[in-house]
Design an enzyme around this catalytic site. Structure first.
Site, PDB file in Angstrom:
ATOM      1  N   LYS A 221       0.825  -1.222   0.000  1.00 22.13           N
ATOM      2  CA  LYS A 221       0.000   0.000   0.000  1.00 22.13           C
ATOM      3  C   LYS A 221       0.856   1.267   0.000  1.00 22.13           C
ATOM      4  O   LYS A 221       2.008   1.265   0.434  1.00 22.13           O
ATOM      5  CB  LYS A 221      -0.946  -0.011   1.211  1.00 22.13           C
ATOM      6  CG  LYS A 221      -2.030  -1.107   1.119  1.00 22.13           C
ATOM      7  CD  LYS A 221      -3.376  -0.600   0.706  1.00 22.13           C
ATOM      8  CE  LYS A 221      -4.342  -1.713   0.351  1.00 22.13           C
ATOM      9  NZ  LYS A 221      -5.172  -2.139   1.467  1.00 22.13           N
ATOM     10  N   ARG A 255      -3.899  -9.889   4.583  1.00 25.35           N
ATOM     11  CA  ARG A 255      -4.251  -9.993   3.160  1.00 25.35           C
ATOM     12  C   ARG A 255      -3.040  -9.513   2.370  1.00 25.35           C
ATOM     13  O   ARG A 255      -2.680  -8.341   2.451  1.00 25.35           O
ATOM     14  CB  ARG A 255      -5.483  -9.118   2.887  1.00 25.35           C
ATOM     15  CG  ARG A 255      -5.984  -9.140   1.454  1.00 25.35           C
ATOM     16  CD  ARG A 255      -7.185  -8.207   1.295  1.00 25.35           C
ATOM     17  NE  ARG A 255      -7.682  -8.226  -0.062  1.00 25.35           N
ATOM     18  CZ  ARG A 255      -7.178  -7.512  -1.059  1.00 25.35           C
ATOM     19  NH1 ARG A 255      -6.148  -6.712  -0.855  1.00 25.35           N
ATOM     20  NH2 ARG A 255      -7.691  -7.602  -2.274  1.00 25.35           N
TER      21      ARG A 255
HETATM   22  N1  HH2 Z   1      -7.427  -3.682  -0.103  1.00 27.72           N
HETATM   23  C1  HH2 Z   1      -7.644  -3.740  -1.419  1.00 27.72           C
HETATM   24  C2  HH2 Z   1      -8.731  -4.472  -1.935  1.00 27.72           C
HETATM   25  N2  HH2 Z   1      -9.563  -5.149  -1.117  1.00 27.72           N
HETATM   26  N3  HH2 Z   1     -10.175  -5.822   1.064  1.00 27.72           N
HETATM   27  C3  HH2 Z   1      -9.961  -5.787   2.389  1.00 27.72           C
HETATM   28  N4  HH2 Z   1     -10.771  -6.473   3.213  1.00 27.72           N
HETATM   29  N5  HH2 Z   1      -8.919  -5.072   2.936  1.00 27.72           N
HETATM   30  C4  HH2 Z   1      -8.055  -4.356   2.163  1.00 27.72           C
HETATM   31  O1  HH2 Z   1      -7.144  -3.687   2.723  1.00 27.72           O
HETATM   32  C5  HH2 Z   1      -8.258  -4.367   0.748  1.00 27.72           C
HETATM   33  C6  HH2 Z   1      -9.345  -5.121   0.225  1.00 27.72           C
HETATM   34  C7  HH2 Z   1      -6.713  -3.027  -2.353  1.00 27.72           C
HETATM   35  O2  HH2 Z   1      -5.612  -3.842  -2.695  1.00 27.72           O
HETATM   36  P1  HH2 Z   1      -5.499  -4.668  -4.055  1.00 27.72           P
HETATM   37  O3  HH2 Z   1      -6.597  -5.673  -4.149  1.00 27.72           O
HETATM   38  O4  HH2 Z   1      -4.145  -5.233  -4.200  1.00 27.72           O
HETATM   39  O5  HH2 Z   1      -5.604  -3.565  -5.171  1.00 27.72           O
HETATM   40  P2  HH2 Z   1      -6.757  -3.150  -6.171  1.00 27.72           P
HETATM   41  O6  HH2 Z   1      -7.921  -2.701  -5.337  1.00 27.72           O
HETATM   42  O7  HH2 Z   1      -6.152  -2.049  -6.980  1.00 27.72           O
HETATM   43  O8  HH2 Z   1      -7.124  -4.358  -6.983  1.00 27.72           O
END
Ligand code: HH2
Length: 277
Positions: A221, A255
């Site tokens: 992040k 996660r």
């Molecule tokens: N962060 C992201 C997406 N979903 N869900 C939960 N429960 N907690 C989180 O911190 C969280 C989440 C964002 O990360 P990522 O999936 O890698 O990126 P993107 O949203 O760009 O696909």
């Protein structure tokens, strides 16, 4: 503590690793890498063999400024991957805020609904409440992905996140959702500055006082980039450090994108006999 999900009652006596699978062209750190079902499924298999305790499959990026994806397109992206992942023998979560996607995923037998919007979309709460036993992750977000980082503002970020999550738990409990089905997430990076995110980490025990296991997503992040000056693809070490700090402060599930490295780090952490969740 346990997390009751559709097929598994997950023992949280030791910290668990949730592997991220983004079936998207535009996720902030791995967009486009697992954009077709075959590549995404191969990635699922790889994460499981690297030691992931569960998989989180999403078809819409929630990075700051991301454009929303239509329901049909999100279904097209995630359903074949969910179907394949459900055969891998570990809990499978769908990362979505759309009730139609939740409904289709639950019909396939998905174990967990992970909703960055904490089931506030019309119909989402009822849908989960009607399901006998799927797990749910309720996450805090201020605003919406398109604009959430423009001006996050709190008087006391930890108190406000805690009040929000407590209210969402109360709503689900009123609907008859068993407490053991509910996991909470402070929503690192979702309408928060870097210092607000780190305050949530420093004072994580105040969120644990809500009485539910915590899931945290620090992996790659931007707060880690603010701290280290590193780009998203170069935040592995910072991500591991954040995951360990969160576990040390009582988080039950991390996660992460980098499952193998996180699993190794947790093995050392466990061998050190440090107190955790
Ligand atoms: N962060 C992201 C997406 N979903 N869900 C939960 N429960 N907690 C989180 O911190 C969280 C989440 C964002 O990360 P990522 O999936 O890698 O990126 P993107 O949203 O760009 O696909």
């Amino acid at each position: 503590m346990f997390w009751q999900t559709t097929r598994f009652r997950i023992d949280l006596a030791q910290p668990r690793v949730m592997g991220i699978v983004n079936v998207t062209p535009d996720s902030f750190s791995d967009g486009g890498r697992y954009n077709d079902a075959q590549a995404a499924l191969a990635h699922c298999e790889q994460l499981v063999s690297a030691g992931a305790d569960m998989l989180d499959i999403g078809g819409e990026s929630s990075r700051p400024g991301a454009e929303p994806v239509g329901t049909e397109e999100e279904l097209r992206r995630v359903l074949p991957v969910l179907e394949g992942a459900l055969k891998l023998g570990c809990p499978v979560s769908v990362d979505t805020a759309k009730p139609d996607v939740m409904r289709a995923a639950l019909a396939l037998g998905v174990d967990i609904i992970n909703d960055i919007n904490a089931l506030r979309s019309p119909g989402a709460e009822e849908l989960v409440a009607r399901h006998p036993n799927c797990g749910v992750c309720l996450m805090h977000m201020q605003g919406e992905p398109r604009s959430m980082q423009s001006d996050p503002s709190y008087l006391d970020v930890v108190a406000e996140v805690g009040r929000f999550l407590a209210a969402r738990v109360a709503a689900l409990r009123r609907d008859g959702v068993h407490a053991e089905r509910i996991v909470l997430d402070p929503g690192i990076g979702f309408g928060k500055t870097a210092s607000q995110n780190f305050e949530l980490l420093q004072r994580q025990e105040e969120l644990l006082a809500l009485g539910h296991p915590l899931l945290v997503g620090w992996s790659r992040k931007s707060s880690l980039g603010t701290l280290t000056g590193r780009a998203a693809g170069d935040r592995l070490v910072a991500s591991i450090a954040a995951a360990l700090a969160a576990v040390q402060r009582g988080a039950s599930i991390v996660r992460v994108h980098d499952v193998a490295a996180t699993v190794d780090a947790l093995k050392v952490w466990r061998a050190a006999g440090l107190p955790g969740p």
